[in-house]
Every structure is written in C-alpha cells, then in structure tokens.
Write a protein that holds these residues in place. Structure first.
Motif, PDB file in Angstrom:
ATOM      1  N   ASP A 243     -25.520 -12.413  -9.656  1.00  0.00           N
ATOM      2  CA  ASP A 243     -24.756 -11.904 -10.795  1.00  0.00           C
ATOM      3  C   ASP A 243     -24.933 -12.793 -12.016  1.00  0.00           C
ATOM      4  O   ASP A 243     -24.866 -12.332 -13.150  1.00  0.00           O
ATOM      5  CB  ASP A 243     -23.268 -11.826 -10.450  1.00  0.00           C
ATOM      6  CG  ASP A 243     -22.990 -10.797  -9.367  1.00  0.00           C
ATOM      7  OD1 ASP A 243     -23.631  -9.728  -9.376  1.00  0.00           O
ATOM      8  OD2 ASP A 243     -22.134 -11.063  -8.508  1.00  0.00           O
ATOM      9  N   TYR A 244     -25.106 -14.089 -11.786  1.00  0.00           N
ATOM     10  CA  TYR A 244     -25.323 -15.069 -12.843  1.00  0.00           C
ATOM     11  C   TYR A 244     -26.476 -15.976 -12.440  1.00  0.00           C
ATOM     12  O   TYR A 244     -26.645 -16.276 -11.270  1.00  0.00           O
ATOM     13  CB  TYR A 244     -24.098 -15.971 -13.039  1.00  0.00           C
ATOM     14  CG  TYR A 244     -22.911 -15.272 -13.627  1.00  0.00           C
ATOM     15  CD1 TYR A 244     -22.698 -15.261 -14.995  1.00  0.00           C
ATOM     16  CD2 TYR A 244     -21.996 -14.626 -12.807  1.00  0.00           C
ATOM     17  CE1 TYR A 244     -21.593 -14.616 -15.536  1.00  0.00           C
ATOM     18  CE2 TYR A 244     -20.894 -13.972 -13.336  1.00  0.00           C
ATOM     19  CZ  TYR A 244     -20.700 -13.973 -14.704  1.00  0.00           C
ATOM     20  OH  TYR A 244     -19.618 -13.337 -15.236  1.00  0.00           O
TER      21      TYR A 244
ATOM     22  N   ARG B 138     -29.504  -8.296 -11.480  1.00  0.00           N
ATOM     23  CA  ARG B 138     -28.177  -8.036 -12.051  1.00  0.00           C
ATOM     24  C   ARG B 138     -27.876  -8.988 -13.199  1.00  0.00           C
ATOM     25  O   ARG B 138     -27.343  -8.580 -14.235  1.00  0.00           O
ATOM     26  CB  ARG B 138     -27.089  -8.160 -10.977  1.00  0.00           C
ATOM     27  CG  ARG B 138     -27.018  -6.990 -10.032  1.00  0.00           C
ATOM     28  CD  ARG B 138     -25.776  -7.062  -9.132  1.00  0.00           C
ATOM     29  NE  ARG B 138     -25.771  -8.237  -8.277  1.00  0.00           N
ATOM     30  CZ  ARG B 138     -26.128  -8.245  -7.003  1.00  0.00           C
ATOM     31  NH1 ARG B 138     -26.536  -7.123  -6.429  1.00  0.00           N
ATOM     32  NH2 ARG B 138     -26.078  -9.350  -6.289  1.00  0.00           N
ATOM     33  N   ALA B 139     -28.195 -10.268 -13.029  1.00  0.00           N
ATOM     34  CA  ALA B 139     -27.907 -11.252 -14.072  1.00  0.00           C
ATOM     35  C   ALA B 139     -28.655 -10.938 -15.365  1.00  0.00           C
ATOM     36  O   ALA B 139     -28.089 -11.058 -16.456  1.00  0.00           O
ATOM     37  CB  ALA B 139     -28.263 -12.656 -13.586  1.00  0.00           C
TER      38      ALA B 139
ATOM     39  N   GLN C 292     -26.627 -12.251 -18.267  1.00  0.00           N
ATOM     40  CA  GLN C 292     -25.896 -13.368 -17.700  1.00  0.00           C
ATOM     41  C   GLN C 292     -26.839 -14.429 -17.128  1.00  0.00           C
ATOM     42  O   GLN C 292     -26.569 -15.029 -16.101  1.00  0.00           O
ATOM     43  CB  GLN C 292     -24.896 -12.871 -16.654  1.00  0.00           C
ATOM     44  CG  GLN C 292     -23.859 -11.980 -17.288  1.00  0.00           C
ATOM     45  CD  GLN C 292     -22.847 -11.385 -16.349  1.00  0.00           C
ATOM     46  OE1 GLN C 292     -21.715 -11.227 -16.735  1.00  0.00           O
ATOM     47  NE2 GLN C 292     -23.230 -11.029 -15.144  1.00  0.00           N
ATOM     48  N   VAL C 293     -27.961 -14.618 -17.820  1.00  0.00           N
ATOM     49  CA  VAL C 293     -28.852 -15.741 -17.538  1.00  0.00           C
ATOM     50  C   VAL C 293     -28.483 -16.800 -18.573  1.00  0.00           C
ATOM     51  O   VAL C 293     -28.736 -16.641 -19.752  1.00  0.00           O
ATOM     52  CB  VAL C 293     -30.339 -15.348 -17.665  1.00  0.00           C
ATOM     53  CG1 VAL C 293     -31.239 -16.552 -17.422  1.00  0.00           C
ATOM     54  CG2 VAL C 293     -30.678 -14.217 -16.703  1.00  0.00           C
TER      55      VAL C 293
END
Length: 88
Positions: free
Chosen positions: A45-46, A72-73, A78-79
């Motif tokens: 996610d991250y 997803r990230a 969300q990188v």
C-alpha cells in the motif's frame, strides 16, 4: 536498492507504529537487495524510499521499475521518499 527486514531499526519502528513491514513478514533479515519480483508479489500500500539528496528522483526511480506502475502504492501515489536518517 536495499530493503529493511527483521532486525532493523525500520522494522522496530513499523512495529511501534502498528504497520506491517512486508520484508520482515517475508523473513528477510537485515538490509537485503530488493528484487523486482518480490516488490510485485508484495504489492504494498505504501513504499518508503530512503534517499540522501535526490529524494524525488529516488522515488521516481522506484516507480519506473518494471511493473511498478501497477502497484497499489504507485496507483495511489503513495511512493514516499524519506531522508535515509529517518528510515534507518
């Protein structure tokens, strides 16, 4: 690129923050090379990218890895690049 697994300060901080360190979950110990296949399998996610001077460029380099744009990230932007001293 290296990923922090079990036995790292980063993993300790993840535990205190109540978030999972997928590298530690995968039984990676210490700082180990990150393989693209693992990153794709984990689909986090991250993604936290340690950087020294060019944080935006370092985060972009992770986004540019083969298949990373589908993670997803990356899709959720969300990188995140953080100074190395904050990650280790």
């Amino acid at each position: 690129d290296l990923v922090p697994g079990k036995g790292t300060t980063f993993d300790d901080v993840c535990g205190l923050a109540g978030v999972r360190n997928v590298a530690a979950d995968a039984n990676i110990k210490g700082w180990s090379p990150l393989k693209d296949e693992l990153l794709l399998t984990w689909n986090p996610d991250y993604i936290l990218v340690p950087c020294v001077t060019e944080c935006d460029a370092d985060a972009q380099a992770v986004r540019a890895r083969p298949g990373a744009s589908e993670l997803r990230a990356a899709v959720a932007d969300q990188v995140l690049a953080l100074p190395q001293s904050m990650v280790s």
